[in-house]
Scaffold this active site. Structure first.
Site, PDB file in Angstrom:
ATOM      1  N   GLU A   2       0.904  -1.039  -0.049  1.00  0.00           N
ATOM      2  CA  GLU A   2      -0.419  -0.181  -0.048  1.00  0.00           C
ATOM      3  C   GLU A   2       0.817   1.454   0.146  1.00  0.00           C
ATOM      4  O   GLU A   2       0.456   2.598  -0.304  1.00  0.00           O
ATOM      5  CB  GLU A   2      -0.863   0.130   1.191  1.00  0.00           C
ATOM      6  CG  GLU A   2      -1.854  -0.564   1.120  1.00  0.00           C
ATOM      7  CD  GLU A   2      -3.209  -0.322  -0.247  1.00  0.00           C
ATOM      8  OE1 GLU A   2      -3.139   0.417  -0.531  1.00  0.00           O
ATOM      9  OE2 GLU A   2      -3.620  -1.624  -0.722  1.00  0.00           O
ATOM     10  N   TYR A  53      -6.502   6.475   4.174  1.00  0.00           N
ATOM     11  CA  TYR A  53      -7.018   5.437   3.793  1.00  0.00           C
ATOM     12  C   TYR A  53      -6.076   4.092   3.629  1.00  0.00           C
ATOM     13  O   TYR A  53      -6.301   3.366   3.127  1.00  0.00           O
ATOM     14  CB  TYR A  53      -5.967   6.030   2.119  1.00  0.00           C
ATOM     15  CG  TYR A  53      -5.956   5.339   0.946  1.00  0.00           C
ATOM     16  CD1 TYR A  53      -7.298   4.467   0.241  1.00  0.00           C
ATOM     17  CD2 TYR A  53      -4.495   4.682   0.841  1.00  0.00           C
ATOM     18  CE1 TYR A  53      -6.751   3.800  -0.484  1.00  0.00           C
ATOM     19  CE2 TYR A  53      -4.729   3.948   0.213  1.00  0.00           C
ATOM     20  CZ  TYR A  53      -5.266   3.076  -0.658  1.00  0.00           C
ATOM     21  OH  TYR A  53      -4.771   2.251  -1.719  1.00  0.00           O
ATOM     22  N   ASP A  73      -9.370   6.664  -1.785  1.00  0.00           N
ATOM     23  CA  ASP A  73      -8.221   7.174  -2.848  1.00  0.00           C
ATOM     24  C   ASP A  73      -9.178   7.398  -4.150  1.00  0.00           C
ATOM     25  O   ASP A  73     -10.547   7.824  -4.387  1.00  0.00           O
ATOM     26  CB  ASP A  73      -7.619   5.921  -2.699  1.00  0.00           C
ATOM     27  CG  ASP A  73      -7.784   4.708  -3.669  1.00  0.00           C
ATOM     28  OD1 ASP A  73      -9.260   5.169  -4.636  1.00  0.00           O
ATOM     29  OD2 ASP A  73      -7.269   4.324  -4.603  1.00  0.00           O
ATOM     30  N   CYS A 113     -12.984   2.400 -15.221  1.00  0.00           N
ATOM     31  CA  CYS A 113     -13.038   3.711 -15.162  1.00  0.00           C
ATOM     32  C   CYS A 113     -11.945   5.076 -15.095  1.00  0.00           C
ATOM     33  O   CYS A 113     -11.803   5.421 -14.369  1.00  0.00           O
ATOM     34  CB  CYS A 113     -14.515   4.162 -13.786  1.00  0.00           C
ATOM     35  SG  CYS A 113     -15.092   5.473 -14.082  1.00  0.00           S
ATOM     36  N   CYS A 163     -18.603  -1.557 -20.352  1.00  0.00           N
ATOM     37  CA  CYS A 163     -18.714  -1.524 -18.544  1.00  0.00           C
ATOM     38  C   CYS A 163     -19.811  -2.177 -18.281  1.00  0.00           C
ATOM     39  O   CYS A 163     -20.469  -1.920 -18.665  1.00  0.00           O
ATOM     40  CB  CYS A 163     -18.371   0.272 -18.581  1.00  0.00           C
ATOM     41  SG  CYS A 163     -18.601   0.022 -16.752  1.00  0.00           S
TER      42      CYS A 163
HETATM   43  S1  SF4 Z   1     -20.017   3.153 -17.824  1.00  0.00           S
HETATM   44 FE1  SF4 Z   1     -18.417   2.780 -16.436  1.00  0.00          FE
HETATM   45  S2  SF4 Z   1     -16.233   3.504 -17.262  1.00  0.00           S
HETATM   46 FE2  SF4 Z   1     -18.060   4.866 -18.290  1.00  0.00          FE
HETATM   47  S3  SF4 Z   1     -18.365   6.820 -16.705  1.00  0.00           S
HETATM   48 FE3  SF4 Z   1     -20.175   5.265 -15.740  1.00  0.00          FE
HETATM   49  S4  SF4 Z   1     -18.154   3.866 -14.079  1.00  0.00           S
HETATM   50 FE4  SF4 Z   1     -16.980   4.271 -15.439  1.00  0.00          FE
END
Ligand code: SF4
Length: 350
Positions: free
Chosen positions: A34, A113, A131, A185, A195
């Protein structure tokens, strides 16, 4: 478990990265990983982690090492206070890693964290990590516009993170959301097209992905001007240890003259600090400019000029905090990368 947490869990089952600190529940190794991974990419940190645990396989070996050696193993990772804090914390543990959250939080260099990451992963305690990855995923998925660097934002995101935590598998959940932020993301060009959260992601629905998370303040950077002197005979060069409370504390470097602005060689020859430093060299001073380097740190840009002062005598007496070493031994000293890279090319006379 919320739909968000469930989708994340399924994503992690197929996308988790196989990393050595994930194959253990030993808090010492999790703590090391970490700290190494703060401000460092996994691919860069992995080598450091492996070398570090090979040399310091347990708390006692780290506690008993001297700081110079610990810094040497850290060389090139930057943010050297992390290494000094690791060493201090190891010395404070008396051979046993604390098992209570508040005690983990008291370790030098450990904030909320890191304490949450260690306690959830090693001990299965229900503490959610927050984080940069978590800020990004949550702000986008739930369209949270509160600035992440405001007091209110920090509180709000901590509450969101804690409420979404899978209390039965907190360590796995924390690693899942951090990996999701690092792989799926991402800050630039997130992979929204494949996603698993895309059907319910508010930022995607509102076409605001690139506007989140919101930050109030840009990081301010300041410029510093370093003039390094490679003072060298055929077999010797001079070093200096940075003992002031400043960047690179306790690392070694070449004799340095820091100036309020960038100087050329003629201006440096006129500089008072240069005279003070080189009085002992006297008439032998022959200054050659070797290299100009721009070195970017998180809050500073260092403009460094490297000069060579080739001298004949080894009996010169520079101010006491500069000391001579055999050229062949310069790699034994932990140094900022900036100086290390220069010496790699220039330490040995051609
Ligand atoms: S769709 Fe998925 S990758 Fe795109 S902003 Fe939303 S959470 Fe993030």
């Amino acid at each position: 478990m919320s739909v968000f947490s469930e989708i994340l869990h399924n994503w992690y089952t197929t996308n988790a990265r196989d990393l050595p600190w994930r194959r253990t529940s030993d808090p010492y190794f999790i703590w090391l990983s970490e700290i190494i991974l703060q401000q460092t990419r996994v691919d860069q940190g992995l080598d450091y982690y492996l070398r570090f645990v090979n040399r310091f396989p347990d708390i006692r070996s780290l506690a008993q090492a001297n700081e110079d050696e610990v810094l040497h193993y850290w060389q090139g990772l930057g943010y050297y206070s992390r290494a000094r804090n690791l060493h201090e914390a190891a010395k404070s543990m008396n051979g046993c890693f604390p098992t209570i959250y508040n005690k983990v939080l008291e370790l030098k260099g450990v904030g909320p964290y890191t304490a949450a990451a260690i306690c959830s992963i090693a001990y299965g305690m229900p503490y959610a990590v927050v984080d940069g990855n978590v800020y990004r995923v949550l702000s986008r998925y739930f369209d949270i516009k509160t600035p992440i660097d405001s007091t209110e934002g920090k509180r709000e995101f901590a509450e969101w993170a804690q409420s979404l935590l899978d209390k039965d598998h907190p360590g796995e959940y924390n690693q899942a959301i951090m990996d999701f932020g690092a792989i799926q993301c991402t800050p630039a060009m997130p992979r929204c097209h494949d996603c698993p959260l895309s059907n319910s992601c508010l930022a995607l629905a509102k076409n605001k992905v690139n506007q989140l998370p919101v930050k109030n303040h840009k990081t301010k950077t300041s410029a510093r001007y370093f003039n390094y002197l490679l003072i060298r005979t055929s077999k010797t060069l001079w070093l200096h240890k940075r003992t002031d409370k400043d960047i690179w504390h306790n690392l070694y470097e070449l004799p340095l003259i820091e100036t309020p602005q960038q100087l050329d060689a003629l201006q440096l020859l006129e500089d008072e600090s240069f005279h003070l430093l080189t009085t002992a060299i006297g008439s032998q001073v022959q200054l050659s400019h070797i290299e100009k380097v721009k070195h970017v740190l998180s809050h500073r840009i260092i403009y460094a000029d490297f000069y060579l002062l080739e001298i004949k005598e080894t009996t010169i007496q520079l101010p006491v905090h500069y000391f001579p070493i055999p050229i062949a031994e310069w790699r034994n000293y932990a140094m900022p990368q900036l100086v290390y890279r220069f010496l790699e090319k220039n330490a040995v006379p051609k």
